[in-house]
Scaffold this active site. Structure first.
Site, mmCIF file in Angstrom:
data_model
loop_
_atom_site.group_PDB
_atom_site.id
_atom_site.type_symbol
_atom_site.label_atom_id
_atom_site.label_comp_id
_atom_site.label_asym_id
_atom_site.label_seq_id
_atom_site.Cartn_x
_atom_site.Cartn_y
_atom_site.Cartn_z
ATOM 1 C CG HIS A 350 -16.045 -6.761 -6.416
ATOM 2 N ND1 HIS A 350 -16.754 -7.937 -6.316
ATOM 3 C CD2 HIS A 350 -16.186 -6.364 -7.692
ATOM 4 C CE1 HIS A 350 -17.270 -8.241 -7.498
ATOM 5 N NE2 HIS A 350 -16.948 -7.292 -8.340
ATOM 6 C CE LYS A 536 -11.620 -15.598 5.629
ATOM 7 N NZ LYS A 536 -12.895 -15.030 5.170
ATOM 8 N NE ARG A 537 -3.993 -12.898 -1.857
ATOM 9 C CZ ARG A 537 -3.461 -12.411 -2.998
ATOM 10 N NH1 ARG A 537 -3.950 -12.777 -4.165
ATOM 11 N NH2 ARG A 537 -2.465 -11.549 -2.978
ATOM 12 C CE LYS A 542 -9.445 -10.915 2.444
ATOM 13 N NZ LYS A 542 -10.805 -11.311 2.016
ATOM 14 C CB THR A 642 -17.454 -16.073 -1.938
ATOM 15 O OG1 THR A 642 -16.070 -15.787 -2.161
ATOM 16 C CG2 THR A 642 -18.320 -15.046 -2.629
ATOM 17 C CE LYS A 646 -16.431 -20.073 -2.970
ATOM 18 N NZ LYS A 646 -15.175 -19.352 -3.320
#
Ligand code: 26W
Length: 801
Positions: A350, A536-537, A542, A642, A646
């Site tokens: 992952h 998100k984290r 990111k 993900t 969504k």
């Protein structure tokens, strides 16, 4: 599927309220009603659950066990009601009793036994396995404390214990008779026992693994699967091994808390014990089931009945543990055992982040799991022999398991599995061509891609009932059980009623979220503004930092009289407690938000809202209200993502780099229905290979970039001076790893395109429609079907086939 009439439901609920709390509905608290309702629901599927387990054993159908150290289901009540087909009956039954289901559902704390993407995906797969009719069992840990609760104190993240079991009637059923013993530490010597070398243990610490089974009810299916979560206790009769309270506490602490890191391997002893604990308990339990329930005696038949999936490397010791059980306890010869193990095991990677790769110190393994280390050493020895004078010494050396005193868990997982998959085409490609290239050259047949998916039942049917109703009216209700029907929404591309409806629905959802934001933060936001969402984290790759620089640009423009459409930027993000840089980013975002939100001179044109304690339930609130989805990671870093799927399914338009599954979303909707920017894969790798990224040059050449960065250190945001300086230095550092400054201009230009389109309401909602329609491509049911047919080779329980 067991249906229930409204009368039956109301009677059962009132009866349960009386039994459990001796109250009638008018005096019952919402928590009491929640607990009584949970019991009625559990009774509702109990028979089906028992029946499924019986059929599973008799059907001879192959089963998969999904081993994951994290599961992030969120709340269970509403998804179970939906899958049972009880949602409408219960909603209106409660209404008759003057009770609002949403208020009752809000009593349930999230089952937050995971950090982020990996854990949430595991929960989605559990729902999809049951809902597509496969026999799929989860195997994990019943942490007493879930992922920490996040609070902001003076703009800083503070972590609080998440004592979820306290406040919730857990959905887990304790199964004492399925307990196992897991052995830790001690000494192991191999002794000859009638020509068989068997391990003789001494001085071990034995822990009882007690399972709690959580039902996984399939959607409109006569299938209820099991998520088995293990708890650690002092074994009965082993009191002498743990004489003091402290000794006993040490045993219970094994499963007390989830490690809150989701990207960096810390190498903690307790974490190693956790990884072995649920793996050993799980595999012992499977072999007992194989022998006692499936009545199988020939272990060579195991791969025909059982598949075990390793969710990232955290459960990778499963390979050595199965070898231990087959060789030491079933007395199988090594090669037979190895053949069975490879056929049973499959592994998903992952992340390509180097710091996330688990490399356990052999001394630590010697101390905690000496027999497992012996077996891994033997696996490695035979691996090296099997390749020598077939492939180059370099390849053997770069792929062997034990190196420099470290056990490389990804190497063990790959060597011991018949399948290795990435979670999006770009990610899988990077594994094959860069990160795991030598393995791909050696075992190309093992590598495959399985693009992630999401539970549309949760993220649409439960989270966005307004949009779900519109889908019912436009493409027919069948989309609820067959998401490919969503594609037919495209036929409404020029239907102005439908387009208006899509806008209205988004506006209603935004009003709901605005009310929630007002209550939670006191910030008043305008639901006509662009709701720009990054959830998100918190992680440097990111790039919540890039979003922050855009916010500063907008603020500076507004201060300089350059207008922009109203925008509300909404953040949700937890940082791993030991991740200092991530926590500094949180502080700066909160201080920048405080200055902007209180600056009346910009007339509420820009608001920044950092919602505390981002989790699955908060995501269900934010996602239906999003206009713009921020998927802006440095290309090559986000394996899939993900939340991107969504937000797409809920009609948000995406601004993204060509990273992870963003690439596949762009392919699905077409370049005109998504905003793409940023460095591409090859550009990123060329910078890495040539070490020639000099952000300072951009700073000196571009006034706007300089002005934005300078605001971090020139007192514009005084309460973030220290952290602002850290970010400033980081962004301008030569070869800064995530190219924040490099991608800034392109990102700002793309955001200008967003603002241009925003003014064209019809065209905006047409693109929303296309994104909603194509989100069917990311249904976790199809992802799981891919795993089931291509990796696990399962047959559906109720299929004759
Ligand atoms: C050892 C610490 C640790 C813990 C968790 C390292 C790495 C992890 C996970 C693998 C991190 C994770 O959640 N990865 C995310 O997995 C999602 C599901 O496949 C992907 O969509 C995300 O892109 C990926 O970051």
């Amino acid at each position: 599927m067991k249906s229930i009439t409204k009368k039956e439901f109301k009677d059962k609920l009132l009866e349960e309220l009386d039994d459990q709390f001796e109250v009638d509905i008018s005096h019952a608290s919402n928590l009491e009603i929640y607990r009584a309702l949970a019991t009625v629901v559990q009774d509702g599927y109990a028979k089906l659950w028992r029946q499924t387990r019986i059929e599973e054993a008799h059907s001879g159908k192959k089963q998969v066990y999904y081993f994951s150290i994290e599961f992030l289901p969120g709340t269970r009540l509403r998804s179970t009601l939906l899958n049972l087909g009880w949602m409408d009956v219960v909603k209106s039954g409660l209404e008759d009793l003057g009770v609002d289901l949403d208020e009752i559902a809000a009593q349930e704390p999230d089952m937050a036994l995971g950090n982020g993407g990996l854990g949430r995906l595991a929960a989605a797969f559990m729902d999809s396995l049951a809902s597509t009719g496969y026999i799929g069992n989860g195997n994990g840990i019943r942490y007493k404390y879930g992922l920490f609760k996040q609070k902001f104190v003076n703009g800083y993240q503070v972590e609080l214990p998440n004592d979820w079991l306290q406040t919730s009637k857990s959905w887990g059923v304790r199964r004492d008779n399925k307990s196992e013993i897991v052995r830790f530490g001690g000494k192991v010597e191999l002794v000859n026992d009638d020509n068989w070398l068997v391990p003789k243990y001494s001085g071990t610490n034995d822990v009882a693994a007690v399972p709690y089974d959580v039902a996984m009810v399939g959607y409109h299916q006569d299938v209820v699967n099991t998520l088995r979560l293990w708890d650690a206790e002092v074994p009965a009769g082993a009191e002498l091994q743990y004489p003091t309270i402290a000794d006993r506490r040490k045993v219970e602490d094994l499963t007390s808390v989830l490690y809150p890191d989701d990207s960096s391997y810390e190498g903690r002893l307790l974490r190693l014990k956790q990884e072995y604990f649920f793996v050993s308990a799980g595999l012992q339990s499977i072999l007992h089931y194989f022998r006692n329930s499936l009545k199988q005696t020939d272990p060579e038949k195991l791969p025909e009945h059982i598949a075990v999936h390793i969710n990232d490397t955290h459960p990778a010791m499963a390979i050595a543990e199965l070898m231990r059980l087959l060789v030491d306890e079933w007395r199988l010869d090594w090669d037979k055992a190895w053949d069975i193990t490879q056929k049973v095991m499959s592994y998903t990677n992952h992340t390509i982040m180097a710091e996330a790769m688990e490399k356990w110190d052999i001394n630590m393994m010697q101390e905690v799991v000496p027999r497992i280390l012996q077996i891994i050493t033997e696996i490695d020895r035979r691996y090296v022999i099997s390749l020598s004078n077939k492939v180059s010494a370099e390849k053997i050396n770069s792929t062997k398991i034990i190196k420099d005193g470290k056990v490389q868990m990804a190497h063990l997982a790959i060597i011991g599995s018949h399948s290795v998959n990435g979670v999006a085409p770009l990610h899988t490609r990077l594994l094959e061509t860069v990160v795991l290239k030598d393995f791909y050259d050696l075992f190309p047949e093992k590598f495959n891609n399985k693009t992630n998916g999401i539970t549309l039942r949760r993220w649409l049917q439960i989270a966005n009932p307004r949009l779900s109703d519109l889908l019912d009216k436009t493409v027919g209700e069948e989309w609820r059980s067959n998401s490919t029907k969503m594609l037919e929404l495209q036929d409404q591309y020029d239907n102005s009623n439908v387009l208006t409806k899509i806008n209205q629905i988004k506006f209603e959802n935004k009003k709901d979220l605005s009310d929630f934001i007002k209550v939670k933060t006191g910030i008043k936001v305008d639901p006509t503004a662009i709701f720009d969402v990054q959830i998100k984290r918190l992680h440097a790759y990111k790039r919540q930092t890039l979003k922050l620089l855009h916010i500063i640009k907008l603020y500076q423009d507004l201060k300089n009289g350059i207008d922009h459409p109203k925008r509300v930027v909404i953040f949700g993000a937890k940082a791993a407690p030991s991740y200092t840089f991530a926590k500094q980013v949180i502080k700066v975002i909160n201080e920048v938000a405080a200055v902007i939100n209180s600056d009346t001179s910009i007339h509420d044109k820009l608001k920044v809202v950092f919602l505390e304690n981002y989790d699955v339930t908060l995501a269900e609130r934010i996602i239906p209200a999003a206009d713009l989805s921020e998927q802006i990671s440095t290309t090559t870093k986000e394996a899939s993502g993900t939340s991107n799927m969504k937000l797409m399914a809920n009609g948000a338009l995406t601004i993204a780099t060509m990273d992870g599954a963003n690439v596949d979303i762009a392919k699905a909707v077409g370049k005109d229905n998504i905003f793409i920017f940023g460095l591409e894969k090859d550009q990123v790798y060329s910078y890495y290979n040539n070490h020639n990224y000099h952000p300072g040059e951009i700073y000196h050449q571009d006034k706007e970039v300089a002005a934005i960065l300078d605001s971090l250190i020139n007192g514009t945001f005084p309460k973030a001076a220290t952290e602002g300086r850290v970010l400033y230095n980081n962004f301008l550092q030569d070869n800064e790893e995530f190219f924040v400054v490099k991608d800034l201009k392109d990102y700002l230009a793309k955001q200008a395109d967003v603002e241009k389109l925003w003014k064209d309401k019809k065209s905006w909602s047409q693109k929303c429609l296309v994104n909603i329609a194509h989100s069917e491509e990311f249904d976790a049911d199809s992802t799981v079907n891919q795993y089931a047919t291509k990796i696990w080779h399962l047959k559906k329980l109720n299929s004759g086939k």
